[in-house]
Scaffold this motif. Structure first.
Motif, PDB file in Angstrom:
ATOM      1  N   PRO A 283      75.677   7.102  43.920  1.00  0.00           N
ATOM      2  CA  PRO A 283      74.244   7.370  43.692  1.00  0.00           C
ATOM      3  C   PRO A 283      73.324   6.700  44.719  1.00  0.00           C
ATOM      4  O   PRO A 283      72.165   7.070  44.841  1.00  0.00           O
ATOM      5  CB  PRO A 283      73.994   6.800  42.297  1.00  0.00           C
ATOM      6  CG  PRO A 283      75.058   5.770  42.102  1.00  0.00           C
ATOM      7  CD  PRO A 283      76.258   6.283  42.838  1.00  0.00           C
ATOM      8  N   TYR A 284      73.853   5.716  45.461  1.00  0.00           N
ATOM      9  CA  TYR A 284      73.082   5.053  46.504  1.00  0.00           C
ATOM     10  C   TYR A 284      73.961   4.927  47.752  1.00  0.00           C
ATOM     11  O   TYR A 284      75.184   4.828  47.654  1.00  0.00           O
ATOM     12  CB  TYR A 284      72.628   3.646  46.070  1.00  0.00           C
ATOM     13  CG  TYR A 284      71.768   3.642  44.830  1.00  0.00           C
ATOM     14  CD1 TYR A 284      70.387   3.779  44.925  1.00  0.00           C
ATOM     15  CD2 TYR A 284      72.342   3.503  43.570  1.00  0.00           C
ATOM     16  CE1 TYR A 284      69.595   3.784  43.781  1.00  0.00           C
ATOM     17  CE2 TYR A 284      71.556   3.513  42.425  1.00  0.00           C
ATOM     18  CZ  TYR A 284      70.187   3.654  42.531  1.00  0.00           C
ATOM     19  OH  TYR A 284      69.413   3.675  41.413  1.00  0.00           O
ATOM     20  N   PHE A 285      73.318   4.947  48.896  1.00  0.00           N
ATOM     21  CA  PHE A 285      74.077   4.739  50.126  1.00  0.00           C
ATOM     22  C   PHE A 285      73.261   3.872  51.080  1.00  0.00           C
ATOM     23  O   PHE A 285      72.033   3.841  51.039  1.00  0.00           O
ATOM     24  CB  PHE A 285      74.443   6.073  50.801  1.00  0.00           C
ATOM     25  CG  PHE A 285      73.261   6.829  51.345  1.00  0.00           C
ATOM     26  CD1 PHE A 285      72.744   6.567  52.608  1.00  0.00           C
ATOM     27  CD2 PHE A 285      72.653   7.816  50.582  1.00  0.00           C
ATOM     28  CE1 PHE A 285      71.648   7.266  53.101  1.00  0.00           C
ATOM     29  CE2 PHE A 285      71.564   8.521  51.063  1.00  0.00           C
ATOM     30  CZ  PHE A 285      71.056   8.234  52.330  1.00  0.00           C
ATOM     31  N   ALA A 286      73.982   3.169  51.932  1.00  0.00           N
ATOM     32  CA  ALA A 286      73.351   2.353  52.970  1.00  0.00           C
ATOM     33  C   ALA A 286      73.939   2.768  54.308  1.00  0.00           C
ATOM     34  O   ALA A 286      75.119   3.114  54.402  1.00  0.00           O
ATOM     35  CB  ALA A 286      73.599   0.869  52.724  1.00  0.00           C
ATOM     36  N   VAL A 287      73.110   2.736  55.337  1.00  0.00           N
ATOM     37  CA  VAL A 287      73.562   3.028  56.701  1.00  0.00           C
ATOM     38  C   VAL A 287      73.450   1.731  57.492  1.00  0.00           C
ATOM     39  O   VAL A 287      72.399   1.084  57.498  1.00  0.00           O
ATOM     40  CB  VAL A 287      72.704   4.130  57.349  1.00  0.00           C
ATOM     41  CG1 VAL A 287      73.140   4.357  58.804  1.00  0.00           C
ATOM     42  CG2 VAL A 287      72.817   5.424  56.555  1.00  0.00           C
ATOM     43  N   ILE A 288      74.534   1.351  58.142  1.00  0.00           N
ATOM     44  CA  ILE A 288      74.566   0.102  58.891  1.00  0.00           C
ATOM     45  C   ILE A 288      75.378   0.312  60.168  1.00  0.00           C
ATOM     46  O   ILE A 288      76.372   1.041  60.167  1.00  0.00           O
ATOM     47  CB  ILE A 288      75.180  -1.035  58.034  1.00  0.00           C
ATOM     48  CG1 ILE A 288      75.063  -2.389  58.733  1.00  0.00           C
ATOM     49  CG2 ILE A 288      76.620  -0.730  57.650  1.00  0.00           C
ATOM     50  CD1 ILE A 288      75.428  -3.564  57.818  1.00  0.00           C
TER      51      ILE A 288
END
Length: 382
Positions: free
Chosen positions: A102-107
């Motif tokens: 349900p959530y994502f992070a881009v790093i």
């Protein structure tokens, strides 16, 4: 393995837990960084269930092999190897599309982003923020030793341009480090460009317009951090990235009416006009070639120049290499030949009418620009 052994193996595995967060890591030549990044992200997130998705653009240094080794040891690691396509924006989109979290992070894979702030970013998103950005310029954020003075100045200028476009009071719209709700991304995914290297700007502009049409306001949070020096490898920043960013700015200002690739193709065509006219002047005025032959030579030289530059700039994410480079060049010649014939014919007619070689040459070139873009996009860089 026997059935009994298989059943024993099944009962010994831990129960699967759905990830709350997907950490998307676009990569190219980052084999010395990805394993350490996974360790740092795991430590930072503690007990938060997450999956670690590395989207690799077929790195020649074997990055995907390192990620696959990690995946053999950790069930929450996945590798997506992309062959025949490149680009940070498209890699991020593909990675996000592959997860159900349900959530994502881009790093970034280079360890310049501070993974320790991920839990705070996730908390803010769960509390209602649509997008949470890791900022180098807001609050106690700092570029630290992560940018040279020249690159910091360029970053701040790009931030100024981005602020004008977004209309948001965002301190670091050029950040490559952000976290957001998956449902917000799904709403705007069809309107995102898969070209270029600055996807956050594209996401913010698209999401803001989507919310505005529905009478809502996009909620953006920021978490400051200190930008670190690259751990290993080389920076992917280059003049090409800068030009692609400017193309994205113009494309978004026109609300996508002028695609980034068309703008870049037009820019290349502009330089091609200079090359064409210079060659025509040299051949006709200095070497005294007949105008028809001079115009033909100038057209061939300009076509070659345009192919080389378009391959490096306009279609960097589909760059032709090896034998495909030469077959692509031949295809480019072939599909542009119709435009070239019209170019030479029209220019010759105009030259015969008024005798002004530069006007004739210029109008001949302009005849084929739109045609060349449309056809080569389908047949050369397909």
């Amino acid at each position: 393995m026997s059935v009994i052994q298989f059943e024993s193996h099944k009962t010994s595995t831990q129960a699967w837990v759905a990830p709350q967060l997907a950490v998307i890591v676009p990569s190219y030549n980052e084999r010395d960084n990805v394993a350490l990044l996974y360790e740092k992200v795991t430590t930072a997130l503690g007990g938060i269930p997450f999956e670690f998705i590395v989207v690799d653009d077929n790195s020649p240094d074997g990055t995907v092999g390192v990620v696959r080794e990690l995946a053999q040891q950790h069930a929450n690691v996945r590798a997506i190897r992309r062959i025949g396509r490149r680009g940070l924006s498209s890699a991020v989109i593909e990675g996000i599309s592959s997860t159900s979290a349900p959530y994502f992070a881009v790093i970034d894979a280079d360890l310049q982003h501070d993974e320790a702030i991920l839990p705070t970013m996730l908390e803010m998103a769960m509390a209602g923020d649509d997008i949470v950005v890791g900022t180098r310029y807001g609050g106690e954020g700092s570029v630290g030793a992560g940018l040279s003075k020249a690159r910091e100045a360029g970053s701040r200028f790009a931030t100024l341009l981005s602020g004008i476009l977004t209309g948001q009071g965002l301190s670091d719209p050029m950040s490559g480090f952000f976290l957001m709700r998956r449902d917000v991304f799904d709403q705007i995914a069809p309107s995102l460009s898969d070209e270029g290297f600055k996807i956050l700007l594209d996401i913010i502009v698209s999401a803001d317009r989507f919310h505005a049409l529905r009478g809502k306001r996009l909620r953006i949070g920021e978490v400051p951090y200190t930008f670190r020096p690259r751990h290993a490898g080389e920076s992917k920043m280059s003049p090409i990235v800068v030009v692609q960013f400017l193309g994205l700015i113009v494309s978004k200002l026109t609300r996508g009416l002028l695609p980034t690739s068309f703008l870049l193709f037009g820019l290349v065509g502009g330089f091609g006009v200079i090359v064409h006219m210079g060659t025509l002047w040299l051949a006709h005025e200095r070497l005294s070639l007949d105008f028809v032959w001079a115009q033909t030579l100038a057209t061939l030289v300009a076509m070659t120049f345009n192919f080389v530059l378009n391959n490096e700039l306009t279609y960097a994410n589909r760059k032709l290499r090896g034998w495909r480079y030469f077959t692509g060049l031949l295809t480019f010649y072939a599909v542009c030949s119709i435009g070239a014939l019209a170019n030479v014919s029209v220019a010759s007619w105009i030259y015969a009418f008024d005798g002004q070689f530069y006007i004739a040459g210029l109008l001949g070139v302009l005849m084929s620009v739109v045609f060349n873009y449309s056809v080569t996009k389908v047949f050369t860089w397909r």
